[in-house]
Design a protein around this motif. Structure first.
Motif, PDB file in Angstrom:
ATOM      1  N   LYS A 184      56.591  29.948  60.390  1.00 48.61           N
ATOM      2  CA  LYS A 184      57.531  28.961  60.989  1.00 48.61           C
ATOM      3  C   LYS A 184      58.742  29.274  61.211  1.00 48.61           C
ATOM      4  N   LYS A 185      59.475  30.182  60.434  1.00 44.46           N
ATOM      5  CA  LYS A 185      60.723  30.628  60.581  1.00 44.46           C
ATOM      6  C   LYS A 185      60.542  31.538  61.750  1.00 44.46           C
ATOM      7  N   LEU A 186      59.714  32.539  61.894  1.00 44.90           N
ATOM      8  CA  LEU A 186      59.560  33.236  62.957  1.00 44.90           C
ATOM      9  C   LEU A 186      59.433  32.770  64.322  1.00 44.90           C
ATOM     10  N   LYS A 187      58.474  31.494  64.418  1.00 42.80           N
ATOM     11  CA  LYS A 187      58.376  30.886  65.512  1.00 42.80           C
ATOM     12  C   LYS A 187      59.808  30.177  65.947  1.00 42.80           C
ATOM     13  N   GLU A 188      60.558  29.520  64.920  1.00 45.92           N
ATOM     14  CA  GLU A 188      61.689  29.080  65.170  1.00 45.92           C
ATOM     15  C   GLU A 188      62.631  30.250  65.803  1.00 45.92           C
ATOM     16  N   GLU A 189      62.619  31.465  65.056  1.00 46.83           N
ATOM     17  CA  GLU A 189      63.391  32.515  65.652  1.00 46.83           C
ATOM     18  C   GLU A 189      63.013  32.945  67.016  1.00 46.83           C
ATOM     19  N   ASP A 190      61.743  32.954  67.318  1.00 41.24           N
ATOM     20  CA  ASP A 190      61.002  33.274  68.859  1.00 41.24           C
ATOM     21  C   ASP A 190      61.665  32.254  69.761  1.00 41.24           C
ATOM     22  N   LEU A 191      61.787  30.894  69.134  1.00 41.61           N
ATOM     23  CA  LEU A 191      62.356  29.975  70.235  1.00 41.61           C
ATOM     24  C   LEU A 191      63.819  30.287  70.400  1.00 41.61           C
ATOM     25  N   ILE A 192      64.510  30.513  69.183  1.00 44.43           N
ATOM     26  CA  ILE A 192      66.193  30.795  69.515  1.00 44.43           C
ATOM     27  C   ILE A 192      66.242  32.134  70.484  1.00 44.43           C
ATOM     28  N   ILE A 193      65.380  33.071  70.279  1.00 45.41           N
ATOM     29  CA  ILE A 193      65.365  34.231  71.053  1.00 45.41           C
ATOM     30  C   ILE A 193      65.111  33.911  72.504  1.00 45.41           C
ATOM     31  N   ASP A 194      64.072  33.025  72.790  1.00 42.81           N
ATOM     32  CA  ASP A 194      63.935  32.334  74.164  1.00 42.81           C
ATOM     33  C   ASP A 194      65.120  31.716  74.688  1.00 42.81           C
ATOM     34  N   LYS A 195      65.738  30.968  73.840  1.00 41.11           N
ATOM     35  CA  LYS A 195      66.643  30.205  74.278  1.00 41.11           C
ATOM     36  C   LYS A 195      68.025  31.163  74.616  1.00 41.11           C
ATOM     37  N   ILE A 196      68.155  31.955  73.566  1.00 41.25           N
ATOM     38  CA  ILE A 196      69.265  32.975  74.084  1.00 41.25           C
ATOM     39  C   ILE A 196      69.104  33.795  75.279  1.00 41.25           C
ATOM     40  N   GLN A 197      67.821  34.146  75.384  1.00 46.25           N
ATOM     41  CA  GLN A 197      67.660  34.732  76.627  1.00 46.25           C
ATOM     42  C   GLN A 197      67.737  33.998  77.900  1.00 46.25           C
ATOM     43  N   GLU A 198      67.262  32.618  77.766  1.00 45.01           N
ATOM     44  CA  GLU A 198      67.497  31.701  78.748  1.00 45.01           C
ATOM     45  C   GLU A 198      68.940  31.469  79.149  1.00 45.01           C
ATOM     46  N   CYS A 199      69.749  31.408  78.111  1.00 38.94           N
ATOM     47  CA  CYS A 199      71.163  31.513  78.199  1.00 38.94           C
ATOM     48  C   CYS A 199      71.585  32.767  78.820  1.00 38.94           C
ATOM     49  N   LYS A 200      71.285  33.795  78.429  1.00 42.98           N
ATOM     50  CA  LYS A 200      71.865  35.038  79.305  1.00 42.98           C
ATOM     51  C   LYS A 200      71.285  35.145  80.683  1.00 42.98           C
ATOM     52  N   ASN A 201      70.113  34.474  81.030  1.00 42.71           N
ATOM     53  CA  ASN A 201      69.725  34.368  82.194  1.00 42.71           C
ATOM     54  C   ASN A 201      70.643  33.689  83.055  1.00 42.71           C
ATOM     55  N   GLU A 202      70.863  32.465  82.472  1.00 37.53           N
ATOM     56  CA  GLU A 202      71.715  31.426  83.180  1.00 37.53           C
ATOM     57  C   GLU A 202      73.006  31.984  83.229  1.00 37.53           C
ATOM     58  N   ILE A 203      73.736  32.705  82.413  1.00 35.33           N
ATOM     59  CA  ILE A 203      75.052  33.198  82.381  1.00 35.33           C
ATOM     60  C   ILE A 203      74.962  34.272  83.539  1.00 35.33           C
ATOM     61  N   LEU A 204      73.961  35.088  83.574  1.00 36.02           N
ATOM     62  CA  LEU A 204      73.759  36.022  84.622  1.00 36.02           C
ATOM     63  C   LEU A 204      74.083  35.448  85.907  1.00 36.02           C
ATOM     64  N   GLN A 205      73.200  34.196  86.058  1.00 33.15           N
ATOM     65  CA  GLN A 205      73.050  33.620  87.602  1.00 33.15           C
ATOM     66  C   GLN A 205      74.559  33.083  87.867  1.00 33.15           C
ATOM     67  N   GLN A 206      75.114  32.296  86.850  1.00 34.35           N
ATOM     68  CA  GLN A 206      76.250  32.035  86.961  1.00 34.35           C
ATOM     69  C   GLN A 206      77.376  32.849  87.489  1.00 34.35           C
ATOM     70  N   SER A 207      77.145  34.103  86.884  1.00 36.29           N
ATOM     71  CA  SER A 207      78.118  35.538  87.086  1.00 36.29           C
ATOM     72  C   SER A 207      77.900  35.754  88.494  1.00 36.29           C
ATOM     73  N   LYS A 208      76.682  35.927  88.902  1.00 32.76           N
ATOM     74  CA  LYS A 208      76.399  36.135  90.293  1.00 32.76           C
ATOM     75  C   LYS A 208      77.141  35.240  91.214  1.00 32.76           C
ATOM     76  N   TYR A 209      76.763  33.960  90.733  1.00 37.63           N
ATOM     77  CA  TYR A 209      77.293  33.048  91.788  1.00 37.63           C
ATOM     78  C   TYR A 209      78.847  33.042  91.890  1.00 37.63           C
ATOM     79  N   VAL A 210      79.455  33.084  90.482  1.00 35.85           N
ATOM     80  CA  VAL A 210      80.809  33.300  90.810  1.00 35.85           C
ATOM     81  C   VAL A 210      81.314  34.375  91.695  1.00 35.85           C
TER      82      VAL A 210
END
Length: 226
Positions: free
Chosen positions: A51-77
């Protein structure tokens, strides 16, 4: 006795056998219980860590999603910054062009003002000359039989009479104007005189208008006898 010893040995042997059986059974039960406990513990831990690993996977996915969003925002800026730089550059160019245009307009204004001042000065000089000519109009008419008329484009027409001894009313005339340089200029002469250019040049040099008119009358008079 021997029988008693044998009986004792047999009783001990049976006791030992029973003891081993009893100990083995208890040991087995304890081991089985321990194994079951370990299994349950491992399963519980496995479920917990899974369960903890699944939660960590979700967190990692969320972090990756945030990174992608930040990257897109950086490109836009970055794109917007590039566009802003281009706009600033164009604005600077337009400001420079506006400044150059303003300077050019100012130069043209100054040049126009100078030309207007020169023109005004020439106009004043021309007016003075016309006024001077007009003032002696009466004198010329009375003494030389001269009529002066103002015609189009601020030109003066000089008409001589009493020249031809055969026809005193026959007109001899020339037209005079002030050119752009502010000089006298004969624009027409009837009948034509060969000396008109020479007389015009002398007038410009001496500015003696009375002598100029008198010399033209003399030339017309001489022409009438030919």
């Amino acid at each position: 006795t021997e029988d008693e010893i044998t009986l004792f040995e047999r009783d001990m042997k049976e006791f030992w056998i029973q003891f081993k059986i009893s100990y083995s059974t208890e040991q087995i039960n304890q081991t089985s219980a321990l194994r079951d406990l370990c299994k349950e513990t491992i399963e519980a831990l496995s479920e917990k860590w899974s369960k903890k690993l699944k939660e960590e996977d979700l967190i990692i996915d969320k972090i990756q999603e945030c990174k992608n969003e930040i990257l897109q925002q950086s490109k836009y800026v970055a794109e917007k910054e590039e566009q802003l730089t281009e706009i600033k550059s164009k604005l600077n160019e337009e400001e420079e062009q506006q400044k150059n245009l303003t300077d050019s307009i100012q130069e043209l204004k100054e040049e126009l003002m100078k030309k207007m001042e020169i023109k005004s000065s020439k106009n004043e000089a021309a007016k003075e000359k016309v006024e001077r000519v007009s003032k002696i109009k009466t004198l010329f008419k009375e003494r030389l039989g001269l009529e002066i008329r103002r015609i189009h484009d601020e030109q003066l027409q000089f008409i001589f009479r009493h020249i031809d001894h055969k026809d005193s009313d026959k007109p001899y005339m020339f037209t005079l104007s002030i050119n752009e340089q502010g000089d006298y200029e004969v624009t027409s002469c009837t009948p034509p005189l060969d000396c008109i250019a020479e007389l015009q040049l002398k007038l410009r040099e001496t500015n003696n208008f009375s002598a100029f008119v008198a010399n033209i009358r003399k030339a017309f008079t001489a022409l009438s006898y030919k």
